[in-house]
Design an enzyme around this catalytic site. Structure first.
Site, PDB file in Angstrom:
ATOM      1  N   ASP A 210       0.858  -1.195   0.000  1.00  0.00           N
ATOM      2  CA  ASP A 210       0.000   0.000   0.000  1.00  0.00           C
ATOM      3  C   ASP A 210       0.892   1.243   0.000  1.00  0.00           C
ATOM      4  O   ASP A 210       2.002   1.187  -0.520  1.00  0.00           O
ATOM      5  CB  ASP A 210      -0.968  -0.061   1.190  1.00  0.00           C
ATOM      6  N   HIS A 233       2.056   1.999  -3.273  1.00  0.00           N
ATOM      7  CA  HIS A 233       1.181   3.035  -3.823  1.00  0.00           C
ATOM      8  C   HIS A 233       1.783   4.433  -3.757  1.00  0.00           C
ATOM      9  O   HIS A 233       1.093   5.415  -3.949  1.00  0.00           O
ATOM     10  CB  HIS A 233      -0.189   3.006  -3.132  1.00  0.00           C
TER      11      HIS A 233
END
Ligand SMILES: *[C@@H]1O[C@H](CO)[C@@H](O)[C@H](O)[C@H]1NC(C)=O
Length: 386
Positions: A210, A233
């Site tokens: 993430d 991310h």
């Protein structure tokens, strides 16, 4: 010296620790591998924390299992936890924290060792993206209300959810810190910062599923420098504007970073329609993008999994933002995407010397802007936004 007491206590009662009263080092060497070191660690911590002179708890080389541990202050003097071993979490998810450092002034966490959250079991049963009532998973390392801290050299691996959560801290530095988890591990943000001031993340390497670094409400004076992210991310501010009474985000400086094969590069995101808030004085400079999906992105229409209404604009105010000297490659044609709120257009946003090359074949690359009149200086490649 007070540590004499600790030595006796630890050795006699637990038979697992040796303490060197003179140097203030509590060494878990005598611990027999295979079991859980939680009890030994907590006992050593308690003794070290009570020492009026600086002290250290040592987890030597070797492999250990550690159940949930709360390492609490306040301590009487600066305290260090040196981890040379491989510390493993219990495989089954339990609670929302694994190792917590709380209310400590003057903490050092050091060593070449690692904290391994054994996340694979949790990842398979994680449905939090669809189910808001999902139960939380333990975060590998929590720093709650910790001041004047240095976290260096250690590694966080395979966390069940976020690797590191920083809450209510002042003057905390992560240096040569490493995070390792696979791209497909859900919710494994690298370092999440909320309601803290003076956070430094320097010369660190974050590979996870993430956000590499996520900066939440109340983060002030955050300096990120020399960090390599990927997979993951990217570096993200927000999401903001989801909850009542979010504190402003102010003074975020991201410099000399590299993003490799990440979904986003540098991002600011806020929810439409919901709550107010603000983020200002945010600067991204000298950033290399290597095969990044959305290298530069402001998204005030952030609404994953349709958890919101897109009918009303975001109430979060963004101002004094700059993206400078950003170069490398984009995996999508919209290499620069600045989507601000129609209710509160972005104020004082600068794009300066941006050179991003689109590597695909889905038409010409462009920069896209909405509800913002950016100041453009130097190159803006791909062109757009005027
Ligand atoms: C910040 O914390 C570090 C420990 O990591 C300490 O050496 C330094 O003096 C602190 N800075 C301030 C301004 O208190």
């Amino acid at each position: 010296m007070v540590l004499r007491v600790g030595m006796l206590f630890v050795c006699l009662v637990l038979m697992t620790l040796t303490a060197d009263a003179r140097s203030g080092v509590f060494d878990l060497t005598k611990y027999k591998p295979g079991g859980d070191i939680a009890q030994a660690l907590l006992a050593a911590w308690k003794e070290a924390c009570a020492s009026p002179t600086p002290s250290k708890v040592l987890i030597p080389g070797g492999k250990y299992t550690l159940g949930a541990a709360e390492l609490l202050g306040p301590c009487k003097a600066p305290i260090e936890l040196q981890v040379e071993g491989k510390v493993m979490a219990p495989a089954q998810p339990k609670g929302e924290s694994w190792v917590t450092f709380q209310r400590i002034d003057g903490l050092t966490l050091s060593g070449k060792g690692s904290f391994n959250g054994q996340g694979h079991i949790a990842w398979a049963s994680n449905n939090c993206h669809k189910n808001p009532a999902c139960k939380g998973f333990p975060i590998n390392l929590r720093f709650n209300f910790v001041n004047n801290a240095m976290i260096k050299d250690v590694t966080s691996e395979e966390s069940k959810t976020f690797h590191v959560n920083v809450l209510g801290c002042k003057n905390i530095t992560f240096q040569n810190f490493k995070i390792v988890a696979p791209a497909e591990s859900p919710n494994t943000d690298g370092i999440h910062i909320g309601r803290s001031e003076g956070v430094h993340i320097i010369d660190s390497n974050i590979a996870t599923g993430d956000d590499c670094i996520s900066i939440g409400d109340g983060a002030k004076q955050v300096h990120v420098q020399g960090v390599t992210c990927g997979p993951g991310h990217g570096i993200s501010i927000g999401s903001l504007g989801k909850y009542d009474n979010e504190e402003p985000v102010a003074g975020i400086f991201v410099k000399h970073c590299t993003l490799k094969n990440t979904d986003n590069g540098v991002r600011i995101k806020s929810w439409p329609a919901m709550k107010g808030g603000s983020a200002s004085d945010i600067h991204f400079e000298d950033i290399v993008m290597d095969n990044v999906l959305n290298p530069v992105i402001v998204d005030q229409e952030y609404c994953p999994w349709n958890q919101c209404s897109k009918n009303a604009p975001s109430k979060v105010k963004l101002s004094k933002i700059s993206f400078k000297n950003i170069r490398g490659t984009s995996k999508t044609p919209e290499a620069v995407k600045i989507i601000c709120s129609s209710g509160f257009p972005c104020q004082d946003l600068e794009l300066s010397n941006i050179n991003l090359k689109y590597t695909g074949n889905q038409g010409p690359a462009k920069s896209v802007c909405k509800n913002v009149k950016p100041k453009i200086t130097g190159t803006l490649n791909p062109p757009g936004c005027h």
